[in-house]
Design a protein around this motif. Structure first.
Motif, PDB file in Angstrom:
ATOM      1  N   TYR A  18       0.830  -1.204   0.000  1.00 49.30           N
ATOM      2  CA  TYR A  18       0.000   0.000   0.000  1.00 49.30           C
ATOM      3  C   TYR A  18       0.864   1.252   0.000  1.00 49.30           C
ATOM      4  N   VAL A  19       0.399   2.262  -0.737  1.00 48.11           N
ATOM      5  CA  VAL A  19       0.986   3.599  -0.730  1.00 48.11           C
ATOM      6  C   VAL A  19      -0.140   4.596  -0.482  1.00 48.11           C
ATOM      7  N   TYR A  20       0.219   5.790  -0.039  1.00 48.54           N
ATOM      8  CA  TYR A  20      -0.782   6.820   0.185  1.00 48.54           C
ATOM      9  C   TYR A  20      -1.335   7.284  -1.153  1.00 48.54           C
ATOM     10  N   LYS A  21      -2.555   7.771  -1.149  1.00 44.45           N
ATOM     11  CA  LYS A  21      -3.249   8.130  -2.391  1.00 44.45           C
ATOM     12  C   LYS A  21      -2.524   9.195  -3.202  1.00 44.45           C
ATOM     13  N   THR A  22      -1.700  10.023  -2.562  1.00 42.51           N
ATOM     14  CA  THR A  22      -0.938  11.037  -3.304  1.00 42.51           C
ATOM     15  C   THR A  22       0.545  10.685  -3.343  1.00 42.51           C
ATOM     16  N   ALA A  23       0.875   9.398  -3.301  1.00 39.40           N
ATOM     17  CA  ALA A  23       2.271   8.960  -3.284  1.00 39.40           C
ATOM     18  C   ALA A  23       3.022   9.460  -4.518  1.00 39.40           C
ATOM     19  N   ASN A  24       4.311   9.761  -4.306  1.00 42.57           N
ATOM     20  CA  ASN A  24       5.138  10.224  -5.417  1.00 42.57           C
ATOM     21  C   ASN A  24       5.620   9.044  -6.265  1.00 42.57           C
ATOM     22  N   VAL A  25       6.255   9.370  -7.358  1.00 43.39           N
ATOM     23  CA  VAL A  25       6.720   8.350  -8.308  1.00 43.39           C
ATOM     24  C   VAL A  25       7.716   7.403  -7.649  1.00 43.39           C
ATOM     25  N   LYS A  26       8.592   7.931  -6.796  1.00 41.90           N
ATOM     26  CA  LYS A  26       9.591   7.093  -6.133  1.00 41.90           C
ATOM     27  C   LYS A  26       8.920   6.058  -5.224  1.00 41.90           C
ATOM     28  N   SER A  27       7.893   6.471  -4.492  1.00 37.42           N
ATOM     29  CA  SER A  27       7.157   5.537  -3.626  1.00 37.42           C
ATOM     30  C   SER A  27       6.467   4.462  -4.446  1.00 37.42           C
ATOM     31  N   LYS A  28       5.821   4.880  -5.520  1.00 40.88           N
ATOM     32  CA  LYS A  28       5.114   3.919  -6.366  1.00 40.88           C
ATOM     33  C   LYS A  28       6.088   2.951  -7.030  1.00 40.88           C
ATOM     34  N   SER A  29       7.258   3.455  -7.412  1.00 38.76           N
ATOM     35  CA  SER A  29       8.277   2.598  -8.007  1.00 38.76           C
ATOM     36  C   SER A  29       8.749   1.552  -7.002  1.00 38.76           C
TER      37      SER A  29
ATOM     38  N   GLY B 117      -1.396  -7.075  -5.696  1.00 43.34           N
ATOM     39  CA  GLY B 117      -1.169  -5.769  -6.300  1.00 43.34           C
ATOM     40  C   GLY B 117      -0.682  -4.677  -5.367  1.00 43.34           C
ATOM     41  N   VAL B 118      -0.388  -3.546  -6.000  1.00 45.91           N
ATOM     42  CA  VAL B 118      -0.052  -2.314  -5.286  1.00 45.91           C
ATOM     43  C   VAL B 118      -1.340  -1.514  -5.198  1.00 45.91           C
ATOM     44  N   LYS B 119      -1.651  -1.045  -4.003  1.00 48.59           N
ATOM     45  CA  LYS B 119      -2.927  -0.364  -3.771  1.00 48.59           C
ATOM     46  C   LYS B 119      -2.703   0.965  -3.061  1.00 48.59           C
ATOM     47  N   GLU B 120      -3.666   1.851  -3.213  1.00 47.66           N
ATOM     48  CA  GLU B 120      -3.635   3.123  -2.500  1.00 47.66           C
ATOM     49  C   GLU B 120      -4.552   3.046  -1.287  1.00 47.66           C
ATOM     50  N   ALA B 121      -4.128   3.670  -0.196  1.00 44.78           N
ATOM     51  CA  ALA B 121      -4.934   3.695   1.021  1.00 44.78           C
ATOM     52  C   ALA B 121      -4.608   4.954   1.813  1.00 44.78           C
ATOM     53  N   GLU B 122      -5.476   5.260   2.753  1.00 44.74           N
ATOM     54  CA  GLU B 122      -5.261   6.421   3.615  1.00 44.74           C
ATOM     55  C   GLU B 122      -4.916   5.975   5.038  1.00 44.74           C
TER      56      GLU B 122
END
Length: 147
Positions: free
Chosen positions: A49-60, A78-83
């Protein structure tokens, strides 16, 4: 590269305590490690999980860690967004890993059998994203990094 643990014993820290520990230093990432749970033998697999406004480095990094977990044999959730609190309130880009389901015997067997590969996959993903080659020196602190 600074690496710290929020806890080294089986003592619970609140989410707020974990975040406040992170605020005291500067980190490339804040990574929260978990084992998932649902209903016995129903849930399976790994997810990041990454935060909903995660930057490119976090998503990578999230994608690289997820791929590493899938390579060792976990089902790809998968990779998911969460708060989640730790994702939202840390200064450093944050990830929350769910490394298999603790209430699934197949995931537990995989976790136990492939623990070193799991650790290596996560560490190699982090090193790759921060630009450190294995068995090389950290560009920030100069310390030898080897896996």
């Amino acid at each position: 590269m600074v690496i710290d643990e929020t806890r080294t014993t089986n003592t619970t820290l609140s989410l707020d305590q974990r975040v406040k520990m992170e605020w005291k230093k500067t980190y490339d990432f804040f990574i929260s490690f978990h084992r998932n749970a649902f209903k016995p033998e129903i849930g399976t697999g790994a997810e990041v999980y990454v935060y909903k406004t995660a930057n490119v480095k976090s998503k990578s990094l999230a994608a690289k860690i997820q791929n590493a977990l899938v390579r060792v044999g976990f089902r790809d959730r998968g990779v998911k967004e969460a708060e989640y609190y730790v994702l939202k309130h840390t200064k450093a880009p944050a990830l929350l890993l769910e490394v298999g389901f603790i209430d699934n015997s197949a995931d537990n067997k995989l976790y136990d059998a492939k623990f070193e590969a799991i650790v290596d996959g996560i560490a190699n993903a982090v090193l790759d994203v921060v630009g450190v080659k294995k068995n090389n020196s950290c560009p920030t602190c100069g310390q030898k990094v080897g896996i």
